[in-house]
Design a protein around this motif. Sequence first.
Motif, short mmCIF file in Angstrom:
data_model
loop_
_atom_site.label_atom_id
_atom_site.label_comp_id
_atom_site.label_asym_id
_atom_site.label_seq_id
_atom_site.Cartn_x
_atom_site.Cartn_y
_atom_site.Cartn_z
N ASP A 70 0.83 -1.21 0.00
CA ASP A 70 0.00 0.00 0.00
C ASP A 70 0.87 1.26 0.00
OD1 ASP A 70 -2.43 -1.35 -0.04
OD2 ASP A 70 -2.55 -1.48 2.15
N ALA A 71 1.91 1.27 0.83
CA ALA A 71 2.78 2.45 0.89
C ALA A 71 3.47 2.69 -0.44
CB ALA A 71 3.82 2.26 2.00
N SER A 72 3.92 1.61 -1.10
CA SER A 72 4.64 1.75 -2.36
C SER A 72 3.74 2.28 -3.47
CB SER A 72 5.24 0.41 -2.78
OG SER A 72 6.22 0.00 -1.85
N HIS A 73 2.43 2.09 -3.33
CA HIS A 73 1.49 2.58 -4.33
C HIS A 73 0.80 3.87 -3.88
CE1 HIS A 73 2.05 -1.49 -5.94
NE2 HIS A 73 1.64 -0.98 -7.09
N GLY A 74 1.35 4.50 -2.84
CA GLY A 74 0.83 5.78 -2.41
C GLY A 74 -0.45 5.72 -1.60
N ARG A 75 -0.85 4.54 -1.17
CA ARG A 75 -2.06 4.38 -0.36
C ARG A 75 -1.67 4.47 1.12
NH1 ARG A 75 -2.58 0.17 -4.42
NH2 ARG A 75 -1.91 -1.38 -2.86
N HIS A 76 -1.33 5.64 1.56
CA HIS A 76 -0.71 5.79 2.88
C HIS A 76 -1.68 5.55 4.03
CE1 HIS A 76 2.83 7.08 0.83
NE2 HIS A 76 2.21 8.10 0.26
N GLN A 77 -2.94 5.88 3.88
CA GLN A 77 -3.91 5.60 4.93
C GLN A 77 -4.11 4.09 5.08
OE1 GLN A 77 -5.35 7.49 7.23
NE2 GLN A 77 -6.49 5.74 8.07
N SER B 207 0.12 9.96 6.44
CA SER B 207 -1.35 9.90 6.46
C SER B 207 -1.94 10.76 7.57
CB SER B 207 -1.81 8.44 6.62
OG SER B 207 -1.32 7.91 7.83
N GLY B 208 -1.09 11.56 8.25
CA GLY B 208 -1.60 12.50 9.24
C GLY B 208 -1.83 11.92 10.62
N HIS B 209 -1.19 10.80 10.93
CA HIS B 209 -1.35 10.18 12.25
C HIS B 209 -0.07 10.37 13.05
CE1 HIS B 209 -5.17 8.24 11.16
NE2 HIS B 209 -4.62 8.05 9.96
N ARG B 210 0.28 11.60 13.25
CA ARG B 210 1.55 11.95 13.89
C ARG B 210 1.64 11.41 15.32
NH1 ARG B 210 5.37 15.75 12.82
NH2 ARG B 210 6.55 16.54 14.61
N ASP B 211 0.54 11.49 16.06
CA ASP B 211 0.57 11.03 17.45
C ASP B 211 0.85 9.53 17.53
OD1 ASP B 211 0.11 13.58 18.30
OD2 ASP B 211 -2.05 13.29 18.65
N ASP B 212 0.29 8.77 16.60
CA ASP B 212 0.56 7.32 16.60
C ASP B 212 2.04 7.05 16.33
OD1 ASP B 212 -2.22 5.74 16.57
OD2 ASP B 212 -2.44 7.59 15.43
N ALA B 213 2.60 7.82 15.41
CA ALA B 213 4.02 7.66 15.11
C ALA B 213 4.87 8.04 16.32
CB ALA B 213 4.40 8.51 13.91
N LEU B 214 4.50 9.11 17.00
CA LEU B 214 5.24 9.55 18.17
C LEU B 214 5.18 8.49 19.27
CD1 LEU B 214 6.89 11.83 19.43
CD2 LEU B 214 4.74 12.83 20.27
N GLY B 215 4.01 7.87 19.44
CA GLY B 215 3.89 6.82 20.44
C GLY B 215 4.79 5.64 20.14
N ALA B 216 4.88 5.25 18.86
CA ALA B 216 5.74 4.14 18.47
C ALA B 216 7.20 4.49 18.73
CB ALA B 216 5.51 3.79 17.01
N LEU B 217 7.57 5.74 18.41
CA LEU B 217 8.94 6.17 18.66
C LEU B 217 9.27 6.10 20.14
CD1 LEU B 217 11.65 7.47 17.97
CD2 LEU B 217 10.50 9.70 17.96
N GLN B 218 8.37 6.54 20.96
CA GLN B 218 8.63 6.53 22.41
C GLN B 218 8.76 5.11 22.93
OE1 GLN B 218 5.23 8.82 23.66
NE2 GLN B 218 6.29 10.80 23.43
N ARG B 219 8.00 4.19 22.37
CA ARG B 219 8.13 2.79 22.80
C ARG B 219 9.49 2.23 22.44
NH1 ARG B 219 2.71 2.69 20.99
NH2 ARG B 219 3.27 1.74 18.98
N LEU B 220 10.01 2.60 21.27
CA LEU B 220 11.34 2.13 20.88
C LEU B 220 12.41 2.79 21.74
CD1 LEU B 220 13.08 0.41 19.01
CD2 LEU B 220 13.10 2.30 17.38
#
Length: 912
Positions: free
Chosen positions: A684-691, A728-741
Motif C-alpha cells: 500500500d505504501a509503495s502505491h501511495g495508499r498511505h492511509q 497519512s496524518g497520524h503523527r501522534d501514533d508515530a510519536l507513540g511508536a517512537l517513544q516505545r522504541l
Amino acid sequence: MREVEGGLVGRAPEIESIRALLADVTDHGATIVVCGEAGVGKTALADAAVDYARWRGIDVLRAYGVEAEKDVPWATLHQLVHALRDRVADLPAPQRNALQVAFGESEGPQPSLFLTGLATLTLLSERATAAGLLVVIEDLHWADHATRAAIGFLVRRISSEPIVMLITSRSDEAADQLDATLEQHRLTLDPLSDTASRQLLDGQDPPLSPAARDLVLREALGNPLALIELSVAVRRGDWPLPGPLPLTKRLENAFAHRLTPLTAAERAVILTAAVGANGRQPDLVAAASRLHGDEVGSTAVDGLVRAGLLKQTAGEFRFRHPLVRSAVIQTATPDERTRAHLAVAELLPPGTDRRLWHLAVAAERPDDELAQALEHSATRAHSAGDMTTAMEAFRRAAELSPELEDRAYRNYLGAEAALAAGQVTEGKQLADQVSRQTTDRALLARVAWLLELFPGGAMQRGDLHTAITIADELHTSGNSDQAINILTTMSLHLWGSMPEGPIWSTMIERAEAYGADPADPRLLCLKAFGTPEENSQHVRKIVNGIDPSLIDDSEHLRLLGLALTNVGELERVESFLQPAMNGLRRDGRLSILALTMQSSAFDLYRHGRFRQMLDLSDESQRLAEEANEPFVAMAAHFCMLTAQAVLGEDIDLSSIRDAFPAAAIALDHNPFLVIEALTQGIADASHGRHQAAFEQLKRATDPTSPIYHWGWSLKEAFPWFIDAAVRSGHRDDALGALQRLEALPGLTATPLHRGYLVLARALLADGDDADDAYASATAPTHNPLPFWRARAQLANGERLRRQRRIKEARHELRQARDEFDRMHSRPWADLARAELSATGESSPRRKPDPGATLTPQEERIATLVVEGLTNREIAQRLFLSPRTVGAHLYATYRKLQVSSRAELGPALGLPS
C-alpha cells in the motif's frame, strides 16, 4: 526405415500423446505418467514408446521398480545409472562421491537425496544425444523411496533438457508425489471398450469358440492382459479357475499355471529373477546356480523366454509383466524365497545396502551382526534425508536385535525417522514399543520429547512445562547436550507464536544450568530470540569475536547468523549465513538451506538489495517445494512478495491459500498474520495508499494488537509504520511508536534500531531541530540502512521544498532519486522525480532496468556468471544441470542483447 506401427488396440490417443512428446524432445523435455490397474496396458504402452523412440534415433534407458527391493535404498536408480557407469568418473567430485557412496562403491558420509538426484541429472543430461533421450521407469509404486525422491528431482528439472521421462505406476498416489504439475501429462488407462476388447480377441490365434470368447470377455472386464492370458488359459485347459477372485489374482493364477511344467533349473532362474532386480544373463545364471545347487545353463533362460514368462530387451531379461513376478513369489514356499534371497545376496558386493536388505529379508532369527549393519545403513539413510527408508531399516534392525535394550534404542531411532518423514501412526507405534522395552531414564526421556513433537503433543497445546521437565530429566541422566538441543528446538518452534514471556528466561537459565558454554550458538540464539533487550549487546559482543572461518558446522554457523539478525546486527550476518548456506548446499540439506536463505534474504533487504532478495527468496521457495516443505515454501513466498512490494510490483495476497493449500492453515496464526499485514502495508505504501498502509502497519506494530510480534514489529514493520503514519496524518501514533522504541535502550544501541531511531526522529522533527535530525538520518554513520537513508532524503527534500529552500531540496531529492534508481525501487524513485519536478527541475528519464526482464532464476545465474563461476559450478550450486544453466544463459543473452559472459556485468550494472 519404415515407420513404427501403432500395434496397440484401443490406445491410439495415448500413443499419439507420447509420440508428440518424443517428436518435440529436441526443443524441450517432458514427463508423462501412465497410471492404471495391473494388466491394463502400461507396460505395452511403454514398449510402444521405446520402439518409436528407437525408430526416431532417440536413445533409451530403462529401469523397473521391484517389489522385493522396494526397501533397498537406490535399488531402482542403480539400474538406471548402471548403463551410465562409464561417465561417473567425469562428474564433479561432490556428485561423483554421492553416487559412489549411495551405491556402496566407496566409503563416506551418506549423500543427500538431492545431491544424488543432481548427479543423476548430470549423467542423463550428458548422455542425451542431439536426437534426445527417453527414460522409462516402470512400476514406480514399487520403486524404493530414495529413487522416487530422485525421480521427483529429475522431473522438475528436465524442461530444458532433450529428455522425455515415461513413468508407469498402478498407484495415482505414487505419481502424485512426483509433482502436481504432471497432471498435464498424466495418462490414466481405462479398460478397453467392448469393441476394442473383441478386436483384441479377434487377433489371437487360434480363435476361441463363441462360448469361450463370451466367457473371456465377461471375466476380463476390458483388461488387455486378462483378455490375452485368460484366452491362453482356456486353450490350455487351465481355466475357468474355481471361486470368485479379484481380476489381479486371477491373472496371477493364470501365470502360476504356466510355472507348473518348468524344470528345477528354470524355476531357480525365475525365482532369483523375481527376488532380485538384475536382469543380466550372467548374473541370473550365477544366482540360479547357487539356488539350484548345480550349474544352470543359458538354456534355462531361453526356456523361460519361450514360455512367455521372460522377454529379452537390450541384452537384459525382464518379466513379461510384473504379475508374472508376483505369481513366482506367491507360488514359492517361504524356504524357497529365503534361499533365493541368500543366493542373490551372495553375488552382491559386501557392505552394500542391496546385499544387506536381501540378508535382512532372509533372516529368520535374531542376528546381532546383521542388526548392527542395518542400523548403520539406516543411519546413512537418515543422514541422506531418506527418512522413510531409515524408519524401515531401524524397525527391521530392532526386530533382529537379540538384546531388549538394543531393540528399544533402534525402535526409538525408527520413531525419530518416522517423525521426520511425517508418518505419525508408525512413529507413535514404535515409540510405544520403546516404552515397553526399556527402563533407561535417558531413552524414555528422549521418547517423551519425541512424542512432544508429534501432532497433538503437549507443547503444541500450550503446555511447556512437560518439555522443560523432559530436558531436566535428560540433564540429570547425563545427557546435557541433548537437553540443550531440546531447548533450542523449543525456541525455534515457539518464537513465531510466543516471542515473549517468562518461558524464555526459564529456557536460558536451564541452558546455563546444563553447562552451555557462553559462546555456544544454541545459548546465544536463545538469548537473541527471547531476551533481546537484555542481551543484544552481550550477543553481539560474543558473536563478533568469533571467526566463522574456524567453524565447519553449518548448523552452528546458521544459529550464529540468526542470533546476529535477531539483535539488529548488520555488518557480519552474511559472514555466518553465507558459509552456512555453502555447507548446506554441499550436503544437499534443502529444507534447512531454504530456511537459511530466508534469513539471508532479509539481510539483503536491510541493505537495500531488493532484487537479490527476490532472487534468493525465489530459490528458497523452489528448494522448499523440492523438499516437500509447504510451510517453508509459503514463508519464502512472503519474502518474495515483500521484495516485489518495495520494487513497486503488484502483489496478490488473496491467492496464497490456493497456492499453498497444505500450509494455508498457518495463515490464521502468527507469525503469518503479522507478516501478511506487513507485506500488505508495504505494498500500500509503495502505491501511495498511505492511509491503508497505516491501518495495516498499525495492526503489526501496536503492542495491544492480537497479531503483535516484537520481532516483526520492531525489526521490520517499525520504519514503514512511522513513514505511513506521518504521511497519512497520524503523527501522534508515530510519536507513540517512537517513544516505545526509545524505552528499549538495549535494542536502540544496535545498528538496525539505531538507524530506525534517527529516521523516526527526523520524520517527526519540526522547527529548528529538523535540520539536525535529518542530517543524522541521512548520514551513513548514524543510519546504516541505504533504503531508509534515501527515504529520509526524500522526506527532507519534500520538507525543504515546502519551506522554499529549493536549492537544498533539489540536492536531497537528487540523492534520493539516484539511490532509489540504484535499488530499483520504482515507486519511490518516481515520487522523488515528481518532487524534483515541483522544484522546477526535470529528471533524466529512468534508465530501463535490463534485469527486470529476467526471471529470478535467470538473474541469479547471470549474477553467478559475473562472479566468475562456470556453468558446471553454477549447476552444482543451484541443483541444475549444466545444460539447463546454458539454456537460461542463452535466454538471458537474448533478453539483454549481449553475446558474451563479459558483457553481462555491464548490462546488469554489476562489477565484472
